[in-house]
Motif scaffolding. Structure first.
Motif, PDB file in Angstrom:
ATOM      1  N   ARG A  35      10.011   3.693 -17.437  1.00  0.00           N
ATOM      2  CA  ARG A  35      11.429   4.058 -17.276  1.00  0.00           C
ATOM      3  C   ARG A  35      12.149   4.008 -18.619  1.00  0.00           C
ATOM      4  O   ARG A  35      12.955   4.884 -18.931  1.00  0.00           O
ATOM      5  CB  ARG A  35      12.110   3.138 -16.263  1.00  0.00           C
ATOM      6  N   ALA A  36      11.846   2.988 -19.427  1.00  0.00           N
ATOM      7  CA  ALA A  36      12.493   2.862 -20.740  1.00  0.00           C
ATOM      8  C   ALA A  36      12.170   4.067 -21.616  1.00  0.00           C
ATOM      9  O   ALA A  36      13.047   4.605 -22.304  1.00  0.00           O
ATOM     10  CB  ALA A  36      12.065   1.569 -21.420  1.00  0.00           C
ATOM     11  N   LYS A  37      10.905   4.526 -21.587  1.00  0.00           N
ATOM     12  CA  LYS A  37      10.515   5.712 -22.362  1.00  0.00           C
ATOM     13  C   LYS A  37      11.255   6.945 -21.859  1.00  0.00           C
ATOM     14  O   LYS A  37      11.688   7.787 -22.637  1.00  0.00           O
ATOM     15  CB  LYS A  37       9.013   5.937 -22.267  1.00  0.00           C
ATOM     16  N   CYS A  38      11.389   7.042 -20.542  1.00  0.00           N
ATOM     17  CA  CYS A  38      12.096   8.170 -19.951  1.00  0.00           C
ATOM     18  C   CYS A  38      13.559   8.165 -20.392  1.00  0.00           C
ATOM     19  O   CYS A  38      14.089   9.189 -20.820  1.00  0.00           O
ATOM     20  CB  CYS A  38      11.983   8.112 -18.430  1.00  0.00           C
ATOM     21  N   TYR A  39      14.220   7.013 -20.300  1.00  0.00           N
ATOM     22  CA  TYR A  39      15.634   6.920 -20.668  1.00  0.00           C
ATOM     23  C   TYR A  39      15.825   7.230 -22.155  1.00  0.00           C
ATOM     24  O   TYR A  39      16.803   7.880 -22.543  1.00  0.00           O
ATOM     25  CB  TYR A  39      16.197   5.540 -20.350  1.00  0.00           C
ATOM     26  N   GLU A  40      14.899   6.771 -22.976  1.00  0.00           N
ATOM     27  CA  GLU A  40      14.984   7.027 -24.415  1.00  0.00           C
ATOM     28  C   GLU A  40      14.852   8.532 -24.695  1.00  0.00           C
ATOM     29  O   GLU A  40      15.609   9.088 -25.490  1.00  0.00           O
ATOM     30  CB  GLU A  40      13.870   6.256 -25.126  1.00  0.00           C
ATOM     31  N   ALA A  41      13.915   9.176 -24.018  1.00  0.00           N
ATOM     32  CA  ALA A  41      13.727  10.619 -24.186  1.00  0.00           C
ATOM     33  C   ALA A  41      14.946  11.389 -23.670  1.00  0.00           C
ATOM     34  O   ALA A  41      15.383  12.372 -24.284  1.00  0.00           O
ATOM     35  CB  ALA A  41      12.463  11.073 -23.463  1.00  0.00           C
ATOM     36  N   ARG A  42      15.503  10.934 -22.542  1.00  0.00           N
ATOM     37  CA  ARG A  42      16.714  11.568 -21.990  1.00  0.00           C
ATOM     38  C   ARG A  42      17.869  11.466 -22.978  1.00  0.00           C
ATOM     39  O   ARG A  42      18.555  12.456 -23.246  1.00  0.00           O
ATOM     40  CB  ARG A  42      17.094  10.875 -20.675  1.00  0.00           C
ATOM     41  N   ASP A  43      18.064  10.276 -23.531  1.00  0.00           N
ATOM     42  CA  ASP A  43      19.174  10.070 -24.465  1.00  0.00           C
ATOM     43  C   ASP A  43      19.016  10.934 -25.715  1.00  0.00           C
ATOM     44  O   ASP A  43      19.997  11.499 -26.213  1.00  0.00           O
ATOM     45  CB  ASP A  43      19.288   8.602 -24.838  1.00  0.00           C
TER      46      ASP A  43
END
Length: 127
Positions: A35-43
């Motif tokens: 999830r952290a990787k996903c949120y970082e990529a989204r941001d």
């Protein structure tokens, strides 16, 4: 011939592997690091959109892909397809919500504490 839609056709952006079902048939949710990787990529993707003055990556898909292709590929790889769509739609919804709150406040209306959204940090997008 008319428009043909195949929901099973592969997209140009690879999606993370499908989670394996547990013995009882349920699926395991992404773990904290995923999830952290996903949120970082989204941001990172949203920051790129902001730099190019793009609010809606779905409506302005061609512009978004042209200006932010590399970060969009990472976003698509790190997040499930349904999450990518959700985040793109939510970005527009949050921006519209903030514009409505700003209008209410400018007209002297009362805005409840905590009603401001993270979209308030977005630069002024096209109207």
């Amino acid at each position: 011939m008319g428009f043909s839609f195949n929901p099973f056709a592969s997209s140009s952006t690879p999606s993370p592997p499908t989670p394996k079902p547990t013995p009882d048939g349920a699926f395991i949710a992404p773990d904290r690091s995923s999830r952290a990787k996903c949120y970082e990529a989204r941001d990172a993707f949203f920051q790129c959109l902001d730099q190019h003055g793009i609010l809606d990556a779905i409506k302005d898909e061609e512009l978004a892909t042209k200006g932010c292709k590399n970060v969009e590929v990472v976003f698509g790889r790190e997040c499930k397809g349904s999450w990518v769509t959700y985040f793109k739609q939510r970005r527009v919804m949050e921006w519209k919500k903030q514009q409505t709150l700003n209008k209410i406040e400018a007209e002297g209306g009362w805005v409840p504490p905590g009603a401001a959204t993270p979209a308030a940090s977005h630069p002024q997008m096209p109207k």
